[in-house]
Design an enzyme around this catalytic site. Structure first.
Site, PDB file in Angstrom:
ATOM      1  N   VAL A  11      -4.353  77.591  55.569  1.00  0.00           N
ATOM      2  CA  VAL A  11      -3.206  78.324  55.031  1.00  0.00           C
ATOM      3  C   VAL A  11      -3.561  79.773  54.718  1.00  0.00           C
ATOM      4  CG1 VAL A  11      -1.674  78.495  53.021  1.00  0.00           C
ATOM      5  CG2 VAL A  11      -1.962  76.325  54.184  1.00  0.00           C
ATOM      6  N   ASP A  30     -13.022  84.270  49.757  1.00  0.00           N
ATOM      7  CA  ASP A  30     -13.470  82.871  49.833  1.00  0.00           C
ATOM      8  C   ASP A  30     -14.828  82.782  49.145  1.00  0.00           C
ATOM      9  OD1 ASP A  30     -12.236  80.486  51.868  1.00  0.00           O
ATOM     10  OD2 ASP A  30     -14.200  80.109  50.956  1.00  0.00           O
ATOM     11  N   PHE A 151       5.182  76.252  54.264  1.00  0.00           N
ATOM     12  CA  PHE A 151       5.689  75.146  55.075  1.00  0.00           C
ATOM     13  C   PHE A 151       5.115  75.148  56.487  1.00  0.00           C
ATOM     14  CE2 PHE A 151       8.884  76.201  51.871  1.00  0.00           C
ATOM     15  CZ  PHE A 151       9.012  74.977  51.224  1.00  0.00           C
ATOM     16  N   LEU A 152       4.111  75.993  56.742  1.00  0.00           N
ATOM     17  CA  LEU A 152       3.587  76.067  58.114  1.00  0.00           C
ATOM     18  C   LEU A 152       3.008  74.720  58.533  1.00  0.00           C
ATOM     19  CD1 LEU A 152       0.232  76.064  58.019  1.00  0.00           C
ATOM     20  CD2 LEU A 152       0.563  78.423  57.357  1.00  0.00           C
ATOM     21  N   LYS A 223       8.422  71.810  47.590  1.00  0.00           N
ATOM     22  CA  LYS A 223       7.342  71.532  48.542  1.00  0.00           C
ATOM     23  C   LYS A 223       6.992  70.045  48.575  1.00  0.00           C
ATOM     24  CE  LYS A 223       3.985  71.980  51.369  1.00  0.00           C
ATOM     25  NZ  LYS A 223       4.174  72.192  52.793  1.00  0.00           N
ATOM     26  N   ASN A 227       7.766  67.480  51.878  1.00  0.00           N
ATOM     27  CA  ASN A 227       6.762  66.681  52.583  1.00  0.00           C
ATOM     28  C   ASN A 227       7.050  65.192  52.462  1.00  0.00           C
ATOM     29  OD1 ASN A 227       5.441  68.806  53.645  1.00  0.00           O
ATOM     30  ND2 ASN A 227       3.558  68.586  52.475  1.00  0.00           N
ATOM     31  N   GLY A 272       5.186  56.396  66.433  1.00  0.00           N
ATOM     32  CA  GLY A 272       3.803  56.534  66.891  1.00  0.00           C
ATOM     33  C   GLY A 272       2.850  55.781  65.991  1.00  0.00           C
ATOM     34  N   CYS A 279      -2.097  67.094  54.547  1.00  0.00           N
ATOM     35  CA  CYS A 279      -0.970  67.311  53.625  1.00  0.00           C
ATOM     36  C   CYS A 279      -0.197  66.038  53.276  1.00  0.00           C
ATOM     37  CB  CYS A 279      -0.016  68.346  54.213  1.00  0.00           C
ATOM     38  SG  CYS A 279      -0.764  69.980  54.275  1.00  0.00           S
TER      39      CYS A 279
END
Ligand SMILES: NC(=O)c1ccc[n+]([C@@H]2O[C@H](COP(=O)([O-])OP(=O)(O)OC[C@H]3O[C@@H](n4cnc5c(N)ncnc54)[C@H](O)[C@@H]3O)[C@@H](O)[C@H]2O)c1
Length: 471
Positions: A11, A30, A151-152, A223, A227, A272, A279
């Site tokens: 992200v 980071d 939301f990617l 969020k 999901n 599937g 996530c």
């Protein structure tokens, strides 16, 4: 705008590169020194379309990398927190990384700052971040905490970020909301899309995207609820697929029939082997834990998770039913990533299935276009990693399709068949039309559809059972 993004994973790295492409000055922070060194040296640590171009375009100019969080905070008006929020053993979100970042931020506030949750966090996290920063003696009017959930989707992360369905800004003050509006203005005004160097528009993109301003708590809930809803759609269609198998219906036809209802929509109705990734599994557990803490037993989520696990077991049963016994069978496996287009194997149903098949005594030759190196770290030498789909199929008793990479839907069937010991394909992603596969000489098993067996039985095959195990 001067922006710091803390955490340069799937992200943070994408968000940082995209913010730079929108014209902002970004410092990506980071605490993983190896990752930082790789980024500074021009390496791209994850597989994502368009990311190499964006990093190349902005590295050293609008996008810089640093291990010094406090210096990045001092230089920025907005600080996006994009560190991991993994599950604890109890299934709650582990917010210790967020807390440690919040603590460091508090010592570096040198003017009004907007601190933005980009990570997926439970409702009330923004309150906690605020408390932590105040506890560390930052003046109350020197910062606001906002939620700007991401939301990617991995695999299409850059285009998802730049062409989102919507941007959600959870802000409890107008001052804070206006800074976030300004950051996203190149998207919401449409000016970014008119640039000659803009990343190309994907199909179905709605431009310019709406920006929805809510309270911070609502944004945090949006969020988790999104999901949970998407995972529910997947489990729902997988449950319907099981019924289709029992009654001889075709789940793809059912999907078309229900997905064209505009109230339902066709996306995420993909039968599937179930959802995976970093996530959905963790966010569902975290959402259930938050609900429980608030006094609500969200049993629907338990069922969504149960169906998802059951789906992998059903696939194993289907494999056994196609091959009779598993011990000593040589299987080709196509796909190890949790979905097509990414190298991410976190909670990948493909990896879990490979591990289960190894336990059953199968030998496995696996191919994935991007995830091999990451999978090798987990599966070690228990699996033979090969360089293409045909090598995976070579001399195999059956070929299993476990990830929906586009290249797996466009295989040369004649060549594939000539490679295999027995032409048996067990497709966990429904990439092929059963009739076409049978006409090409394959015994073909898929999810929610009847097995397709060539008229004369699969050439040289050890007579796979025609009936699926429906237990
Ligand atoms: N991966 C996705 O598709 C996706 C999509 C939407 C939201 N999210 C959410 O975004 C968050 C991040 O996910 P991700 O997949 O990018 O995780 P990731 O594990 O790929 O990246 C997290 C990064 O944060 C760094 N980090 C950890 N602690 C730090 C600290 N104290 N200071 C600086 N850096 C630190 C790590 O080194 C790592 O590079 C999670 O909450 C996730 O749920 C993920």
């Amino acid at each position: 705008m001067h922006i710091a993004v803390v955490g340069s994973g799937y992200v943070g790295l994408v968000a940082g590169a995209c913010f730079a492409d929108l014209g902002h000055d970004v410092i990506l922070v980071d605490n993983d020194q190896q990752k930082l060194a790789a980024l500074k040296a021009g390496q791209v640590p994850i597989h994502e379309n368009f990311l190499p171009e964006l990093l190349q375009r902005h590295r050293g100019h609008k996008l810089n990398f640093s291990g010094d969080l406090q210096q990045a905070v001092r230089a920025s008006a907005a600080i996006f927190i994009a560190v991991g929020t993994p599950p604890t053993e109890q299934g709650e979100a582990d917010l210790s990384y967020i807390e440690s970042v919040a603590r460091s931020i508090s010592g570096a506030i040198n003017g009004y700052k907007v601190i933005v949750e980009k990570s997926t966090v439970p409702v009330y996290t923004s309150d906690w971040i605020r408390k932590i920063i105040l506890r560390n003696a930052a003046p109350p009017d020197s910062f606001d905490v906002a939620s700007n959930p991401e939301f990617l989707r991995e695999g299409t992360a850059v285009t998802d970020f730049l062409y989102p369905d919507r941007i959600v800004v959870g802000a409890d003050s107008e001052r804070c909301a206006s800074i976030l509006r300004e950051i996203y203005a190149p998207l919401t005004s449409g000016s970014y899309y008119r640039l000659p160097q803009a990343i190309p528009q994907p199909d179905r993109a709605r431009i310019p995207p709406p920006l929805i301003v809510t309270s911070a708590k609502s944004a945090e809930l949006i969020k988790h609820a999104s999901n949970a809803f998407l995972a529910m759609k997947i489990s729902f269609i997988n449950a319907v697929a099981s019924i289709c198998e029992s009654v001889g219906a075709n789940v793809q036809q059912v999907c078309q029939g229900i997905g064209t209802d505009s109230r339902i929509g066709a996306r995420f109705l993909n039968p599937g082997i179930g959802y995976g990734g970093s996530c959905f599994p963790k966010d569902l557990m975290a959402f259930r834990a938050v609900a429980r803490e608030c006094g609500y037993e969200f049993r629907l989520l338990d069922e969504v998770m149960r169906i998802n696990e059951e789906q992998r077991k059903r696939f194993l049963r289907m494999t056994r039913s196609a091959l009779w016994t598993l011990r000593g069978k040589k299987l080709g496996v196509l796909g190890l990533a949790f979905k097509g287009g990414t190298d991410d194997i976190r909670e990948s149903p493909a990896i879990l299935l490979v591990q289960a098949l190894l336990q059953e005594g199968c030998q496995i030759a696996a191919y994935d276009p991007a995830a091999t190196e990451r999978a090798r770290e987990v599966l070690k030498s228990s699996v033979e990693f090969v360089n293409n789909a045909y090598d995976a199929a070579s001399d195999a008793d059956a070929l299993l399709i476990l990830t929906e990479w586009e290249e797996f839907a466009a295989l040369d069937l004649k060549r594939l068949r000539s490679q295999m010991k027995y032409p048996i394909v067990i497709d966990g992603r429904n990439l092929y039309d059963p009739e076409t596969m049978a006409a090409s000489g394959f015994a073909y098993y898929s999810v929610g559809r009847q097995p397709a067996i060539p008229e004369a039985g699969p050439a040289d095959a050890a007579t796979p059972s025609r009936k699926l195990d429906r237990s």
